[in-house]
Design an enzyme around this catalytic site. Structure first.
Site, short mmCIF file in Angstrom:
data_model
loop_
_atom_site.label_atom_id
_atom_site.label_comp_id
_atom_site.label_asym_id
_atom_site.label_seq_id
_atom_site.Cartn_x
_atom_site.Cartn_y
_atom_site.Cartn_z
N PHE A 137 0.86 -1.19 0.00
CA PHE A 137 0.00 0.00 0.00
C PHE A 137 0.89 1.23 0.00
CE2 PHE A 137 -2.47 3.51 1.41
CZ PHE A 137 -3.70 3.30 0.83
N ASP B 4 9.32 3.15 1.62
CA ASP B 4 8.11 3.85 2.04
C ASP B 4 7.94 3.63 3.55
OD1 ASP B 4 5.48 4.39 2.83
OD2 ASP B 4 4.62 3.85 0.89
N LYS C 269 2.03 10.54 7.85
CA LYS C 269 1.32 10.03 9.04
C LYS C 269 1.83 10.61 10.36
CE LYS C 269 -0.83 5.81 7.31
NZ LYS C 269 -2.21 5.72 7.77
N THR D 254 2.68 24.71 -6.19
CA THR D 254 2.40 26.00 -5.54
C THR D 254 2.88 26.02 -4.10
OG1 THR D 254 0.48 26.45 -6.91
CG2 THR D 254 0.57 27.59 -4.79
#
Lengths: 473, 473
Positions: free
Chosen positions: B189, B299, B330, B355
């Site tokens: 995931f 990750d 997280k 931005t």
């Protein structure tokens, strides 16, 4: 007394104390920052503590009139007292230190936070899904569009996914991961992630080296100005571009094997050069998308929240029925998409979901900005000041026709073109030296993105600096 | 006196006042929220004002021991006084009301904010690029990987893009938009946008109906527990999976026309079922990626920031040389990726840019969390409490072998499997009734994600509730 005067302790004019901007202190700090972060795009280091209203201070003591406003992201001005109040509120403290997984564990104040965001929703939109940036908002809107499109293809919102879909999707193949496309327009800017990057078409640097979905690009109308003198030409331009849109929707399934599930458009292409679309064009896209069963997404990330004279730019086109999904970010601080049709809520819960589901801190600021805009009639002001500024700029354009062309705008959302990229860049540098922070777009355009508290007195200062800069080009 | 006792006014145990959770007041408010927002995934409505430390309160008066912590996103606990201080600081107020375009106009405090984030960087990583969520962080890391990979293919970081690249990229075709792939693992995931969604492989609902890049998926080792008794089997499992990785890297260019530019892996697959990778496996991937010129991305969105007993889980594998890019979000509140090699800064400025370039408010909170972790030795505590909890859980597993299997974990980052999805879901419901908020993952696993202020006394309460729940299954 205007809201700007009540809210801010602005200087009466800009102060420029260094011979170039960035000045020496900015340069030093940019070098230090570059040790940790890619600081090559930094213009100068800001002193936000000393910034007030429409004036942005830097660490060298320069104080510039800001008509760029953090790439069109500051709605009201710097050090706004209403926003300070919102930032100090107990609900803000809570949202900062207890960042909730909003989809699973929302706090008791979340619905009220959302309701304030919904108070600034475009006409015809009654629900919202929250995101974290303009790119994120657009990609979540694509997800909603794809789910909706596939449900219709499957024969209904209650029809379950097939076993083949459930297995093929895990290896990223059709039918589970369908070969569907989003149509966008040349020069469009919709963000820089992989799907949003696939519909962005403004400059190679946004896209180079990144894999992309091969999706169709139509042409965005390119009008002659002034509009009143070029109606016939511009109408033909609309028709030309509409024909391309329809052709692409029809041919893409055959030529590329992908059906066009959604179309995304900015009512004014901003990064791409402040290209405007007429009300006729935007309504005709509604008619075409309805006819061909394509989801109509309006990207109001840069145009949203008042600078065009209405809360949302596309409202001026009175699109009927309203667009399916309207995305927002920037001036609203929070990001996401508005919609009105419950059919855009996926049949499967958790289909559009993530850990945070948006940022409540940004939503609180967005709600507070919306309240000020409405309480202080800042839309009326944007229209009034925009007219005032446009009239003055028309005179400047008449005086400098060799430099300043294609003057265009809605309220204070104004742009004009220089004769070349080189001259445009020179002008932007001169404008800083003359006390104004201004941004460019496309190759040779200048875009004005002042806050909603920009007044006639600021317009005077801007135009004076512009004339001075043009004279020394 | 422990940090938890100093910082919080926690209750001594959970309070459950409603016969089911959500209780009647939560249900009412969920219905109201659903008018504006897709509230189907909501478990209950929280009262964050009344939540303290490891205890999460709801609007019905239930106060649960929280071992899920906003899907592993609360590092220290609710209403933390150090974070309240950070949230009330002048730099926080400024970052909220003057949200800067950080890449162009950073404030003078930005470098200090960044430096605090870098204090919690993994060993071997010295620079950071900021993002807005885990998915965003992973996609920006992919961009960095793709730019780097293409620069090497092009023959050097100073070699300019060709005319063909500049034109083909605008129609989303190679070579400008190259056909490159990111390899990920089954059950992985990594987020739910389009590129992150393409490497996510845990459940169909995350992916159904969305177009995806056809990228390769390898197999993640699936170990037998306890590890000490299954060394030979697990080593073979590592070798089996490593062979698949190498085969995919070799064959994908031929079978699918796409070179594998990057590999992304979670050191513990979290959403996918708390599958752990051995140090040997993680180091072997470093060797393979180096051999085949593939960018190695770790990750740490869910595993990062201490719950596994080190600040970053992969540090325990002592990967040498360190992975190229490490992504986070997280518990760090802010998101982005760490890296150490300047070659991952694209040759073209503005190639990786947007931005906002991250959220300084979240970065301030991240820095404050990092300071508390270090000052209060919370890593040592996570290891100590993790050992304590694991020993107790082993006894429970011995008592209920029919229900509780494959007990595994590092520090407090612990999981176990039930015999079926149905039983797992029943257990999670029972745990709420018995005062504990607990989360599941994969089909039949339970994942413990307590905060870093979780102590032995909390572990006792959790285990007691677990035994009670198991007894009534």
């Amino acid at each position: 007394m205007s809201y700007c005067s009540k809210a801010y302790n602005e200087p009466s004019k800009p102060t420029v104390v260094t011979s170039t901007i960035p000045g020496p202190e900015s340069k030093k700090q940019i070098e230090q920052l570059n040790e940790n972060f890619d600081a090559r795009p930094v213009y100068f280091i800001c002193d936000y503590e000393k910034s007030q209203g429409n004036y942005l201070a830097d660490v060298d003591g320069n104080v510039l009139l800001d008509v760029y406003a953090q790439i069109a992201s500051i709605a009201l001005g710097y050090n706004n007292p209403d926003l300070i109040k919102a930032a100090q509120s107990p609900e803000m403290i809570r949202s900062l230190i207890e960042r909730p997984a909003l989809g699973n564990f929302p706090g008791k104040d979340f619905n009220d936070i959302l309701k304030k965001v919904l108070k600034i929703a475009p006409k015809g939109q009654s629900k919202v899904w929250s995101a974290l940036s303009g790119a994120d908002a657009n990609e979540l809107a694509f997800k909603a569009a794809f789910v909706y499109y596939r449900a219709k293809e499957r024969g209904g919102f209650d029809v379950k996914h097939s076993e083949e879909e459930l297995s093929s999707v895990m290896v990223n193949q059709a039918p589970g991961a369908p070969n569907l496309a989003v149509l966008s327009f040349k020069k469009a800017f919709h963000g820089r992630l992989f799907a949003s990057g696939s519909v962005t078409r403004s400059k190679p640097v946004h896209k180079l080296d990144f894999p992309a979905f091969e999706w169709p690009q139509a042409e965005y109308p390119y009008y002659k100005y002034p509009l009143a003198e070029n109606e016939e030409y511009n109408k033909k331009e609309d028709e030309r571009c509409l024909a391309i849109v329809e052709q692409l929707i029809k041919e893409w399934p055959t030529t590329k094997g992908a059906k066009v599930a959604a179309l995304i458009i900015e009512p004014i292409q901003s990064e791409g050069g402040d290209n405007h679309a007429s009300a006729y064009f935007l309504q005709s896209l509604r008619d075409l998308t309805t006819k061909h069963n394509v989801v109509y997404i309006v990207d109001e990330v840069q145009t949203g929240l008042g600078a065009t004279g209405t809360l949302w730019c596309h409202e001026q086109a009175n699109i009927t029925p309203p667009p399916d999904l309207v995305t927002f970010s920037k001036k609203c601080q929070s990001a996401g998409y508005f919609f009105h049709d419950d059919k855009f809520i996926p049949a499967l819960p958790y289909s559009i979901f993530n850990t945070w589901c948006g940022n409540p801190s940004s939503m609180i600021i967005a709600g507070a900005i919306g309240e000020v805009i409405q309480r202080e009639n800042l839309l009326e002001q944007a229209n009034r000041v925009g007219d005032y500024l446009m009239a003055k700029l028309q005179k400047v354009a008449e005086k400098y026709p060799q430099h300043l062309g294609r003057l265009r705008g809605k309220a204070t959302f104004i742009a004009f073109d220089l004769e070349s990229a080189e001259t445009r860049n020179k002008l932007l540098t001169l404008m800083k030296s003359n006390g104004c922070n201004v941004g460019g777009c496309a190759e040779a355009s200048v875009r004005l993105r002042p806050t909603l508290t920009f007044e006639e007195k600021h317009a005077d200062i801007f135009v004076e600096a512009l004339e001075k800069s043009l004279a020394s080009l």
